[in-house]
Design an enzyme around this catalytic site. Structure first.
Site, PDB file in Angstrom:
ATOM      1  CB  CYS A   5      -2.505 -14.192 -12.239  1.00 21.47           C
ATOM      2  SG  CYS A   5      -3.209 -12.712 -12.949  1.00 21.47           S
ATOM      3  N   PRO A  36       0.520 -21.930 -11.460  1.00 20.15           N
ATOM      4  CG  PRO A  36       2.535 -23.115 -11.321  1.00 20.15           C
ATOM      5  CD  PRO A  36       1.979 -21.751 -11.607  1.00 20.15           C
ATOM      6  CG  ASP A  96      -3.964 -18.804 -14.532  1.00 16.94           C
ATOM      7  OD1 ASP A  96      -3.039 -18.356 -13.841  1.00 16.94           O
ATOM      8  OD2 ASP A  96      -3.856 -18.983 -15.761  1.00 16.94           O
ATOM      9  CB  CYS A 120       9.049 -13.455 -12.135  1.00 18.17           C
ATOM     10  SG  CYS A 120       7.831 -14.496 -11.449  1.00 18.17           S
TER      11      CYS A 120
HETATM   12  C1  LIG Z   1       3.292 -15.517 -12.578  1.00 20.48           C
HETATM   13  S1  LIG Z   1       2.123 -16.702 -13.079  1.00 20.48           S
HETATM   14  C2  LIG Z   1       1.235 -16.960 -11.578  1.00 20.48           C
HETATM   15  C3  LIG Z   1       1.955 -17.863 -10.617  1.00 20.48           C
HETATM   16  C4  LIG Z   1       1.066 -18.294  -9.460  1.00 20.48           C
HETATM   17  N1  LIG Z   1       0.541 -17.159  -8.730  1.00 20.48           N
HETATM   18  C5  LIG Z   1       1.789 -19.207  -8.504  1.00 20.48           C
HETATM   19  O1  LIG Z   1       2.245 -18.748  -7.459  1.00 20.48           O
HETATM   20  O2  LIG Z   1       1.907 -20.404  -8.800  1.00 20.48           O
HETATM   21  C6  LIG Z   1       0.997 -15.733 -13.992  1.00 20.48           C
HETATM   22  C7  LIG Z   1      -0.269 -16.463 -14.396  1.00 20.48           C
HETATM   23  O3  LIG Z   1      -1.139 -15.513 -14.987  1.00 20.48           O
HETATM   24  C8  LIG Z   1      -1.930 -16.173 -15.937  1.00 20.48           C
HETATM   25  N2  LIG Z   1      -2.508 -15.122 -16.793  1.00 20.48           N
HETATM   26  C9  LIG Z   1      -1.976 -14.495 -17.863  1.00 20.48           C
HETATM   27  N3  LIG Z   1      -2.812 -13.552 -18.323  1.00 20.48           N
HETATM   28  C10 LIG Z   1      -3.908 -13.581 -17.515  1.00 20.48           C
HETATM   29  C11 LIG Z   1      -5.119 -12.867 -17.480  1.00 20.48           C
HETATM   30  N4  LIG Z   1      -5.389 -11.895 -18.350  1.00 20.48           N
HETATM   31  N5  LIG Z   1      -6.025 -13.188 -16.540  1.00 20.48           N
HETATM   32  C12 LIG Z   1      -5.777 -14.170 -15.645  1.00 20.48           C
HETATM   33  N6  LIG Z   1      -4.639 -14.881 -15.620  1.00 20.48           N
HETATM   34  C13 LIG Z   1      -3.719 -14.581 -16.545  1.00 20.48           C
HETATM   35  C14 LIG Z   1      -0.979 -17.129 -16.617  1.00 20.48           C
HETATM   36  O4  LIG Z   1      -1.692 -18.214 -17.171  1.00 20.48           O
HETATM   37  C15 LIG Z   1      -0.085 -17.554 -15.444  1.00 20.48           C
HETATM   38  O5  LIG Z   1      -0.543 -18.769 -14.933  1.00 20.48           O
END
Ligand SMILES: C[S@@+](CC[C@H](N)C(=O)[O-])C[C@H]1O[C@@H](n2cnc3c(N)ncnc32)[C@H](O)[C@@H]1O
Length: 453
Positions: free
Chosen positions: A217, A220, A249, A359
């Protein structure tokens, strides 16, 4: 299942869109074909300054007291109230009331946490602006020296130089010159803005340049960029490193922003982007020996599950986030988080290492998810202690909030009856047994969980 050869990214060479079952895989190789985040969401509405990322804009808003998009709902209400607009005032009062209710719900749910009063106090404090110097950038030490000459830059609490080149600005660093310099340093690739807490998962992974790493995941891409830095310590631009970083993602818009950021990295030649649901992360096959049938399945040395979450840990940084927080999200997230962790463990190599991070402070999104995975995978996986890091013991008991949060109730498994089950079903899905603490503490070994706060 979806088999594909690992494709190496070469800048400017086109965009591959691959479809397999219901999963869309997009290996993006030409940023000109992808729309990037809108300029509006990176521009301060008060001083019209443009920032290279939304995070930078938020920092600017916080430090200079300007209001932007995030505060607009409240600001329009405040302005309307000042100007005597009845409807605006009502809107502002309603959103203010909703925020207070959510905050109360949050407090009541967490009040039994050890050291909760300390946590509450911490939530009111300033989050320092943190950044990493980029080891591959020849400008990094120069940029740092220039910043140090202009303002106080120190090591963030808990992260000394043995972890990574992470720095925090002093609280009073609001001079315009400092921010201009920070922006220039970030744009030149000398530094990367990233919160200290966000750097910890990658540090724990102990990635080596030759590793195969999956970041499930990723958008950004803050941690992806950190991974690239660790994997390319001395690699020259254009040289293909031995390892492979597969990044995914499910949000195309966020992927586009993340792609733009990683594309600017000095060496992203061993980076492969996928856009799909991490719960169905494809099985990749290694065809390097020329075999199409019976090719070896790729398993990863390191997997990062930085999963989507209800995000109450972020409320300290952006207090306006109360409007987008609801206790129901911790329940909804539990399902997707559990499934992503399960997939992450399935693609992990024997002796490999996976880090699961959120988080959120909620045990339903942390302890419960990890305990369920430990239960499912049994002796195939074990928890690794993080003794050298500042951490708290994981929780072994907790309750599950009623998703409507009427009367701010929460329940233990024994207290749930049919009526409550129905309430959960009406508000976001059936109650999963894994949301509660495991019955047999030996099975979940939940009492030994190490949680970093
Ligand atoms: C906490 S953020 C990740 C932050 C990233 N790791 C960073 O350090 O910049 C969680 C991410 O999971 C993505 N997401 C949500 N559901 C998901 C899924 N089922 N499969 C893959 N990505 C997913 C969201 O779009 C979001 O960008």
């Amino acid at each position: 299942m979806f088999a594909m050869m690992p494709l190496l990214q070469r800048p400017g060479s086109g965009l591959d869109v691959i479809r397999g079952g219901c999963l869309k895989l997009q290996v993006c190789r030409n940023l000109n074909q992808i729309s990037t985040a809108s300029l509006d969401s990176r521009t301060c509405m008060t001083c019209r300054r443009e920032f290279s990322s939304r995070n930078q804009l938020m920092r600017h808003l916080q430090s200079l007291g300007h209001y932007g998009e995030q505060g607009e709902e409240n600001l329009s209400g405040i302005k309307a109230a000042e100007e005597g607009d009845g409807a605006g005032k009502e809107k502002h009062e309603q959103s203010d009331f909703a925020n207070r209710v959510r905050r109360k719900a949050w407090e009541l749910y967490y009040q039994d946490l050890p050291k909760f009063e300390q946590i509450k106090e911490l939530m009111q404090t300033f989050v320092p602006y943190c950044f990493r110097t980029v080891p591959t950038s020849p400008l990094a030490s120069l940029a740092l020296a220039k910043l140090q000459a202009e303002t106080v830059v120190k090591r963030p609490v808990g992260l000394d130089e043995s972890y990574c080149d992470c720095w925090a600005l002093a609280e009073n660093a609001s001079e315009e010159g400092v921010w201009t310099h920070l922006q220039a340093a970030q744009e030149s690739g000398a530094i990367q803005r990233q919160e200290a807490a966000s750097m910890v998962p990658v540090m724990l992974l102990k990635v080596q340049p030759h590793h195969f790493v999956a970041d499930l995941c990723a958008a950004p891409a803050s941690k992806t960029l950190q991974l690239l830095d660790v994997m390319n310590p001395g690699v020259r631009t254009g040289e293909v490193p031995q390892g492979l970083l597969v990044v995914n993602d499910d949000n195309w818009g966020r992927c586009a922003t993340a792609l733009r950021r990683t594309h600017q990295h000095a060496n992203s030649s061993h980076l492969m982007w996928l856009c799909g649901d991490a719960r169905e992360f494809p099985t990749l096959h290694d065809h390097s020996d020329g075999r199409v049938r019976g090719a070896r399945k790729i398993r990863f040395d390191r997997v990062l599950c930085d999963v989507p979450c209800s995000g109450d840990g972020r409320l300290r940084r952006s207090p306006s986030g109360w409007t987008s927080w609801h206790p129901r999200y911790m329940l909804q997230m539990h399902y997707v988080q559990s499934a992503i962790l399960k997939r992450g463990l399935t693609i992990l190599k024997p002796q490999g290492c996976l880090v699961y991070s959120t988080c959120s402070m909620s045990p339903i999104e942390n302890e419960a998810v990890v305990a369920a995975a430990l239960e499912k995978f049994g002796c195939q996986v074990r928890l690794v202690a993080v003794e050298q890091w500042s951490h708290a013991q994981g929780l072994s008991t907790w309750k599950v909030p009623a998703p409507d949060f009427q009367n701010f109730r929460s329940f233990s498994k024994e207290e749930v009856d049919e009526e409550h089950e129905e309430l959960w079903c009406r508000n976001g899905g059936p109650l999963a047994p894994t949301m509660f603490p495991p019955k047999d503490p030996e099975v979940g070994t939940v009492g030994q969980l190490r949680v970093m706060h």
